[in-house]
Design a protein around this motif. Structure first.
Motif, PDB file in Angstrom:
ATOM      1  N   GLN A 189      22.651  14.590   3.926  1.00 13.39           N
ATOM      2  CA  GLN A 189      21.445  15.036   4.236  1.00 13.39           C
ATOM      3  C   GLN A 189      20.289  15.120   4.912  1.00 13.39           C
ATOM      4  OE1 GLN A 189      22.928  18.588   2.849  1.00 13.39           O
ATOM      5  NE2 GLN A 189      24.204  19.791   4.196  1.00 13.39           N
ATOM      6  N   GLN A 192      20.682  11.099   6.295  1.00 12.86           N
ATOM      7  CA  GLN A 192      20.634  11.446   8.233  1.00 12.86           C
ATOM      8  C   GLN A 192      19.220  12.386   8.950  1.00 12.86           C
ATOM      9  OE1 GLN A 192      23.875  13.901   9.539  1.00 12.86           O
ATOM     10  NE2 GLN A 192      22.648  14.413  11.624  1.00 12.86           N
ATOM     11  N   ASP A 195      17.008   9.506   8.676  1.00 11.52           N
ATOM     12  CA  ASP A 195      17.177   8.339   9.621  1.00 11.52           C
ATOM     13  C   ASP A 195      16.878   8.798  11.179  1.00 11.52           C
ATOM     14  OD1 ASP A 195      18.426   6.318   8.125  1.00 11.52           O
ATOM     15  OD2 ASP A 195      20.310   7.055   8.163  1.00 11.52           O
ATOM     16  N   ASP A 196      16.806   9.731  11.788  1.00 11.43           N
ATOM     17  CA  ASP A 196      16.714  10.205  12.478  1.00 11.43           C
ATOM     18  C   ASP A 196      15.423   9.856  13.203  1.00 11.43           C
ATOM     19  OD1 ASP A 196      19.291  10.603  13.904  1.00 11.43           O
ATOM     20  OD2 ASP A 196      19.192  12.928  13.102  1.00 11.43           O
TER      21      ASP A 196
END
Length: 403
Positions: A189, A192, A195-196
């Motif tokens: 999590q 992610q 990365d976003d």
């Protein structure tokens, strides 16, 4: 959960109600919006009525009030009328998304009895426009993701009886983005989320704004920079690397791309300074990353590259404390950080562990040709105090918590 960013709040409070626009800049998602909320909470707690406060987020797709200069002006006029002559407090979040914002802010200073706070994720855009329209009438507060001290406070809420060492291990891999300290996220999590953020900075804050067409090549370049934080930067070595990847860029384009990353508050290009002649050198600069968590999300090896990460953490902490930082260069040696602050000058060497006599000699020996009496530090994760010959050794974790 919202940690009070007291260090920033204390910088802003003296300028409340002063005829200066308060400009909060920093990398995307570092906590600028929450900082605006904390300022508003401070105002409410000190007698300002909620009807006198207007808060607009210019990244909102749903708020019709932020669609144009006209819609913003209408809502500001409305709150000014409803305030019955009292001072109004205007909070504009990510204002660079509104074309013509600088003229708007300038006119409000003239037309209304107001106190203005704005945030933005592009330092160059804000500073250049503000210098043109608001020369001498604004103050900039630079924000960064959580320091280790702030992350430790948040982790003590999430994990009962967590030690400083355990918290620091989490910080090394997680970085300082405040949202990641709201809940007990797992590694997937966290990756992610980071990365976003990285992709939104690359696409929205850089590629879209500067009309970069080859996004894939740009990302290759940026990941190279991030992989090599803390090491001397050479455009020729980068161009050679790109050739091996069957890509090509000119030196001018490489430096333009670096400048875009600096403007988006993603990377820092730190010059070397000749300590003898006190001159800034234009070659072999070092690159550092605003938040080392992004590097973990890209490569998953911050712990393996701990020397680079510790150096990056110390550099950003020095900036967070308001210091001007360069890489020190003597005739035969290099000192990680040459720091100028309100007290004078300080020197810093950073390493993982002083695990051998050779390492001790290397780190402390970097100061052999520096003959002044300014404080000289060696920072490492050792618990034992290796201070010697007037050079101060400190544990990095304890030094970070001092801030």
């Amino acid at each position: 959960m919202s940690i009070i960013r007291s260090a920033y709040l204390e910088k802003i409070i003296p300028f409340i109600d002063k005829p200066l626009v308060k400009v909060i800049t920093g990398i995307r998602r570092c906590g600028k919006s929450v900082m605006m909320e904390q300022i508003q909470e401070y105002l409410l707690n000190h007698g300002i009525e909620s009807e006198c406060i207007l808060s607009l987020n210019f990244e909102s797709f749903l708020d019709e009030r932020v669609k144009s200069l006209e819609t913003v002006s209408n809502v500001v006029k409305e709150i000014a009328v409803n305030s019955s002559g009292k001072k109004i407090y205007l909070f504009f979040d990510e204002i660079q998304e509104l074309d013509g914002w600088e003229k708007l802010i300038n006119s409000y200073l003239i037309d209304f009895n107001c106190d203005i706070y704005i945030t933005g994720s592009n330092a160059k855009l804000l500073s250049s426009e503000l210098s043109t329209y608001l020369a001498g009438r604004y103050i900039e507060i630079k924000m960064y993701p959580f320091s280790f001290a702030e992350s430790f406070e948040a982790l003590k809420i999430l994990y009962e009886n967590i030690s400083q060492k355990e918290a620091f291990d989490i910080y090394v891999k997680t970085g300082g983005y405040p949202f990641l300290y709201n809940f007990k996220f797992n590694e997937g999590q966290k990756k992610q989320y980071l990365d976003d953020i990285f992709n939104s900075i690359i696409l929205k804050d850089i590629c879209y704004r500067y009309k970069i067409r080859d996004v894939a090549l740009f990302k290759v370049l940026i990941t190279f920079f991030i992989a090599n934080i803390g090491t001397p930067f050479s455009s020729s070595s980068l161009i050679k690397y790109l050739k091996n990847e069957r890509q090509s860029l000119s030196t001018e384009t490489v430096y333009n791309y670096l400048e875009y990353c600096k403007e988006a508050c993603l990377l820092y290009l730190v010059p070397r300074q000749n300590l003898k002649g006190n001159e800034i050198l234009s070659t072999q600069e070092k690159i550092y990353l605003t938040d080392h968590g992004i590097r973990e999300s890209l490569f998953m090896k911050n712990q393996k590259d701990i020397n680079q990460i510790l150096e990056n953490i110390v550099y950003i902490e020095l900036l967070r404390r308001g210091y001007f930082v360069t890489v020190g260069k003597t005739k035969n040696q290099e000192i990680d950080f040459y720091v100028q602050n309100e007290k004078g000058i300080e020197y810093y060497q950073v390493c993982y562990l002083l695990a051998s006599e050779e390492t001790v000699q290397r780190e402390f020996g970097a100061y052999n040709s520096v003959n002044d009496n300014y404080p000289k530090y060696v920072l490492s994760l050792d618990d034992f105090d290796f201070s010697q010959n007037g050079i101060i050794h400190k544990n990095i974790i304890k030094w970070l918590l001092e801030g």
